[in-house]
Design a protein around this motif. Structure first.
Motif, PDB file in Angstrom:
ATOM      1  N   ASP A  32      -6.055   7.296   4.500  1.00 26.24           N
ATOM      2  CA  ASP A  32      -6.043   5.823   4.363  1.00 26.24           C
ATOM      3  C   ASP A  32      -4.952   5.056   5.145  1.00 26.24           C
ATOM      4  N   LEU A  33      -3.773   5.440   4.451  1.00 24.51           N
ATOM      5  CA  LEU A  33      -2.677   4.681   4.827  1.00 24.51           C
ATOM      6  C   LEU A  33      -2.352   5.037   6.269  1.00 24.51           C
ATOM      7  N   GLU A  34      -2.476   6.105   6.718  1.00 23.40           N
ATOM      8  CA  GLU A  34      -2.268   6.275   8.299  1.00 23.40           C
ATOM      9  C   GLU A  34      -3.273   5.417   9.047  1.00 23.40           C
ATOM     10  N   LEU A  35      -4.598   5.262   8.593  1.00 26.53           N
ATOM     11  CA  LEU A  35      -5.474   4.636   9.185  1.00 26.53           C
ATOM     12  C   LEU A  35      -4.909   2.878   9.308  1.00 26.53           C
ATOM     13  N   LEU A  51       0.739  -1.157   0.007  1.00 31.02           N
ATOM     14  CA  LEU A  51      -0.111   0.025   0.140  1.00 31.02           C
ATOM     15  C   LEU A  51       0.750   1.104   0.094  1.00 31.02           C
ATOM     16  N   GLU A  52       2.034   1.135   0.565  1.00 35.02           N
ATOM     17  CA  GLU A  52       2.967   2.534   0.707  1.00 35.02           C
ATOM     18  C   GLU A  52       3.501   2.577  -0.501  1.00 35.02           C
ATOM     19  N   ASP A  53       3.941   1.549  -1.308  1.00 33.96           N
ATOM     20  CA  ASP A  53       4.515   1.536  -2.550  1.00 33.96           C
ATOM     21  C   ASP A  53       3.348   2.054  -3.716  1.00 33.96           C
ATOM     22  N   LEU A  54       2.260   1.605  -3.517  1.00 33.41           N
ATOM     23  CA  LEU A  54       1.342   2.102  -4.477  1.00 33.41           C
ATOM     24  C   LEU A  54       0.584   3.287  -4.077  1.00 33.41           C
TER      25      LEU A  54
END
Length: 161
Positions: free
Chosen positions: A146-149, A137-140
């Motif tokens: 959303d990433l922090e959640l 998810l980080e790479d995408l």
């Protein structure tokens, strides 16, 4: 412009003219340490979600959106967070700020046949589904909120009871 995007833009414009926020929902669908992710053009990650229809609760909307966009049936959900933001939008040549509030839910879905389908005209055949790890998810480049959640879910071991 497809009928889908025309109607969506009209809906947003009517909210703007009425001075109302557009209610949105987002679904973080978790299974173990992986998250069901819509991937646009093979390089941009997002979670299922969309607008709340008039007369619909946010819980009803997230269940509907997950089914429409992934083919999955939500069996459990848990409210996680609310996010306020604005995006510039256009309708019939008029650009306006579409002010939004998004209610984000952690969801569990039935195992089964999944496909990135969306409503007719919504995805234009450029969307795929993939179960992704946090690193993927980080790479995408998943949306920051959303990433922090997802990081909080992982760090605090948040699950649906």
């Amino acid at each position: 412009m497809s009928d889908y995007f025309y109607e969506k833009s009209k809906f947003y414009y009517e909210k703007y003219k009425a001075g109302k926020l557009t209610k949105k929902v987002g679904a973080i669908i978790k299974d173990g340490n992986k998250y069901l992710t819509l991937i646009k053009d093979g390089k941009k990650a997002m979670f299922a979600g969309g607008s709340v229809d008039d007369g619909e609760t946010t819980r009803q909307a997230v269940v509907r959106e997950v089914l429409e966009e992934t083919g999955a049936k939500v069996i459990k959900l848990k409210y996680l967070a609310r996010d306020y933001y604005s995006v510039d939008w256009e309708f019939e040549g008029i650009t306006f700020p579409n002010k939004r509030v998004c209610y984000i839910y952690l969801c569990e879905v039935e195992k089964g046949n999944l496909n990135a389908k969306g409503l007719e005209g919504e995805f234009e055949n450029n969307m795929t589904l993939k179960w992704c790890t946090l690193k993927e998810l980080e790479d995408l480049k998943l949306y920051k909120v959303d990433l922090e959640l997802v990081k909080k879910i992982e760090r605090d071991n948040i699950n649906i009871l």
